[in-house]
Design an enzyme around this catalytic site. Structure first.
Site, PDB file in Angstrom:
ATOM      1  N   HIS A  20       1.826   4.816  -2.668  1.00 39.50           N
ATOM      2  CA  HIS A  20       2.098   6.232  -2.378  1.00 39.50           C
ATOM      3  C   HIS A  20       3.495   6.620  -2.865  1.00 39.50           C
ATOM      4  CE1 HIS A  20      -1.368   7.289   0.053  1.00 39.50           C
ATOM      5  NE2 HIS A  20      -1.176   6.294   0.902  1.00 39.50           N
TER       6      HIS A  20
ATOM      7  N   GLU B 298      -4.178   8.785  -2.157  1.00 37.52           N
ATOM      8  CA  GLU B 298      -4.764   7.516  -1.700  1.00 37.52           C
ATOM      9  C   GLU B 298      -5.165   6.651  -2.891  1.00 37.52           C
ATOM     10  OE1 GLU B 298      -4.605   6.271   1.220  1.00 37.52           O
ATOM     11  OE2 GLU B 298      -3.917   8.089   2.223  1.00 37.52           O
TER      12      GLU B 298
ATOM     13  N   HIS C  69       0.840  -1.199   0.000  1.00 38.70           N
ATOM     14  CA  HIS C  69       0.000   0.000   0.000  1.00 38.70           C
ATOM     15  C   HIS C  69       0.881   1.257   0.000  1.00 38.70           C
ATOM     16  CE1 HIS C  69      -3.495   2.529   1.282  1.00 38.70           C
ATOM     17  NE2 HIS C  69      -2.544   3.216   1.879  1.00 38.70           N
ATOM     18  N   GLU C  70       1.822   1.292   0.926  1.00 39.95           N
ATOM     19  CA  GLU C  70       2.692   2.483   1.013  1.00 39.95           C
ATOM     20  C   GLU C  70       3.546   2.622  -0.252  1.00 39.95           C
ATOM     21  OE1 GLU C  70       1.938   4.596   3.155  1.00 39.95           O
ATOM     22  OE2 GLU C  70       0.760   3.319   4.494  1.00 39.95           O
TER      23      GLU C  70
END
Lengths: 499, 499
Positions: B267, B293, B263-264
């Site tokens: 980003h 996001e 997930h990160e």
């Protein structure tokens, strides 16, 4: 609000920015990925610019003028604080704003280049960066010298230790240069009879780390207010409330990494022990680099390489590596032989305390020649080789990595810093001789792993004094005498050539 | 130098300070020892004060006036840059300087208190800090709203995503609130037939770390310009040239830490892919939090929880933990069952993508009530419990840790941020549906662990666009339609209730 109180407010704000700067520096040396270097150099230069702007703000000059005229009403700490504010102000106003930003950028860039070039001994790439940096550094020294009525190199020495002058360093180093070579010969002869027993590795890194953490804590490092990490070049950074020490591990040897951690712990104890009520003021900062080094070297050389501590540490070492107490290889006595082993070597940071001052004298003599114009940077490798041959009998020709490229200092812009190490070593000896006289049963407590008496003594006599007085006065106050090489030479004699 | 060029210089300096700030924030969350908190809060407030001073300098206002009058001569990027400068300037000039410093200090202090209080569910200690912070946050919202002619809460939404308004969020969330509960029931029923096979732990942390590093790299994270570390609350920080992502590991489960890292990474890919030639200018920054996001959720929800990726990842997982390919427990299919498992749960960050929007709607509704004055902070635990019961059928009475104290956001002063997550999720679905249409063989390349086509598409369509246009326009340009819930709902249908 009095002018003095207004100054305290301004310098409190400045201390917050110094905190920011300390975190940035630590991160750059320990955490930053290589590709972040160029953006980081810009960020650090921007911060240096702002700090300079804040410190040299005209309001501060006005407030200093006003505060000075009513200084008699201030207490002793406040007066010393005012003096440190004036010192900071005049050091900073001496420098044009653009020069401050330029030198910060040049220093970060040159240091990053050095890190990249050292493994491949790429002197050609780093030399132009070093030349640009040195040119700016010389300008800084000239500006500061002019303002204070000092020679440029003296101005640099003074910036690291208030009141320090080259003539004092000259005398001290001449004394050591006369004493050490002959002493070294005798030590080498004697030690040849009793070599240490080899310690059988490998030493897994996580076991080394656990051992380091344990002994660093034994010395009194406060992990609620600090960390131990890994970096290319061990250092102590951060701020009193958040003190960051580093070391570097290799699998085939644990002795260096461990002693590196203990050395940095000496710095850290000083930083963590600075006077809490003056934490955000100039008078609450560390006194200067020679005193800072005296605190790391007191721990490392006076205490941690001594028999009392090593008898204690041997237990922790055996536990860490699962070794037997019956095996003489793992005894305190054998650790002591390792940790007091004297050798002519190439590397300053690996040097024993007998040859260490010779490494410093080499660098000091070169620095003076650079500043007097007798030596050009491009001739550094040759000058280094010459100096090493004459002082230590070793040639570094064709070995730049272990020669002139070994230390970060010049590549980071720290000219005038090296003498601090040896002044720190002799200060450490003189302070520790006093501590031994004044603290009952000091050796016994160290042998039990109890550092409370020693650290308590250092807290009240050194750490907690902040910048209340300069180093010269502090040493006289604590030891009853001016700083000389006497205690250092006695210490060497007692440890390396006992009767 | 034109006024516009002078502005570029000023904003370049400001970007260096934003870099400093990013490093400080990362260090505070990952490295700082607890005892360093109070001094750090002061340091961060000082830095926030300086940033605010720089951004609101009267010269910038003058230059903006001058540059605006000749904006027609500028290129499209320069015009967008000027617009972003104006936006930054007006957001910042809306706020009194003392308020900016006060809210930074209050936010750091409250966040640190939350970290200390959460494990023991000590609501009483953290509540007054949260009250002080919220009071300041409301002032900020009012000042910003006044300047822009917006309601206070709209001003906050706008600060995270230019152009975002509560009425759009209301409509979107009403749509999801109508769809999700019924959909959820059906999914739970269906999944009850086919539970995942339990994965046998423990999973040693260093093996998890190796696995994470490998897959993060597979996605395209550039470790020359970034790091992966551990923190209390996973996040992506740093700057484009030095992007820092974090996760947190537990021995009994590797699924969460791994997906957290991926997930990160979404980003991070956005941050590392921002337009290189605009790196130090406002137009080169990330567009807003909903788009940010969308990039993490596109990677996590659309790609990494999908079958193609999990078939690839299963190989790396088996290798990391020494498992056999013949064992169905370690198959891509079983990983897929784990990673698409839907459950009514307490914790937002652990929630699946079906229930996640309900967690967000809870927070959004509470925030609006706080800002409208219908709800007081001291009544938060009760309001939370009510909301959870109504939206998810779960009570959090007496369970503050997994209730209102679970998220850092409010305690760090991030009111108005939560809607970004769900807007990000629906944006991710809409973008990914387009990517699948436009990239030939996308699923196949993902199943081979080749992210080049997808990341290349994202680079040119999203990452490399910086702030050239706002999110609304970007989504229309890339997908051909305004943002709606349609693609998100189709995605959920296809994944969780396929025919």
């Amino acid at each position: 609000m009095t002018p003095y109180e207004a100054l305290e407010n301004s310098f409190r704000d400045i201390s917050h920015l110094l905190h920011v700067s300390a975190v940035l520096y630590w991160d750059e040396a320990t955490m930053m990925p290589l590709g972040g270097g160029s953006a980081r150099a810009n960020a650090m230069a921007a911060l240096a610019g702002i700090l300079h702007e804040r410190i040299t703000a005209p309001e501060i000059g006005d407030l200093l003028d006003q505060a000075r005229s009513s200084a008699d009403d201030l207490g002793v700490w406040e007066r010393a604080n005012l003096h440190q504010m004036e010192r900071t102000w005049s050091q900073n106003t001496a420098l044009p704003h653009e020069l401050v930003k330029a030198i910060q950028l040049a220093a970060t860039t040159c240091e990053q280049t050095w890190r990249a070039c050292r493994p491949s001994e790429d002197w050609t790439t780093v030399l132009p960066k070093l030349e640009s940096l040195f040119k700016l550094q010389r300008e800084v020294a000239e500006y500061m010298g002019e303002q204070q009525g000092l020679a440029p190199y003296d101005a640099l020495l003074d910036s690291y230790e208030e009141g320090l002058r080259a003539n004092f360093v000259d005398e001290t180093f001449a004394d050591l240069k006369a004493f050490l070579p002959g002493f070294l010969e005798k030590v080498l002869e004697r030690q040849a009879q009793k070599p240490p027993l080899p310690l059988p590795g490998p030493f897994p890194l996580n076991q080394q780390e656990q051992l380091g953490l344990k002994l660093v804590q034994t010395l009194g490092f406060d992990f609620e207010h600090g960390r131990l990490d890994v970096s290319h070049h061990p250092f102590c950074g951060g701020v009193p409330d958040d003190t960051r020490i580093t070391t570097r591990y290799t699998e085939d040897d644990f002795l260096h990494a461990l002693m590196g951690s203990l050395h940095e712990t000496g710095h850290a104890l000083y930083q963590q022990g600075l006077p809490a009520q003056w934490r955000e003021q100039p008078v609450g900062e560390a006194l200067g680099m020679a005193i800072h080094e005296s605190q790391s070297l007191l721990m490392e050389m006076q205490v941690c390489r001594g028999r009392s501590f090593l008898n204690y540490a041997a237990g922790a070492v055996r536990e860490a590596f699962g070794a037997s107490a019956d095996d003489p290889v793992w005894s305190g006595e054998n650790l002591h032989r390792h940790y007091t082993r004297v050798e002519r070597g190439y590397i300053r940071v690996d040097a024993d305390e007998v040859t260490y001052p010779l490494h410093i004298i080499l660098r000091y003599e070169i620095e003076k020649q650079l500043f007097s114009g007798q030596l050009e940077l491009r001739d550094l490798p040759d000058a280094w080789d010459e100096g090493m041959k004459s002082l230590l009998g070793l040639s570094t020709a064709g070995n730049l990595k272990d020669g002139v490229m070994q230390d970060v200092h010049w590549f980071g812009g720290l000219f005038g810093y090296f003498p601090s190490y040896t002044l720190g070593a002799i200060t450490a000896a003189q302070l520790f001789a006093t501590a031994r006289r004044e603290i009952d049963g000091l050796s016994d407590s160290i042998e039990r792993g109890d550092f409370t008496p020693l650290v308590g003594w250092l807290r009240s006599h050194v750490h907690g004094q902040g910048r209340l007085m300069n180093a010269d006065v502090l040493v006289r106050n604590v030891t009853g005498e001016p700083l000389t090489t006497a205690a250092f030479k006695s210490h060497l004699q007692a440890r390396y050539l006992p009767d």
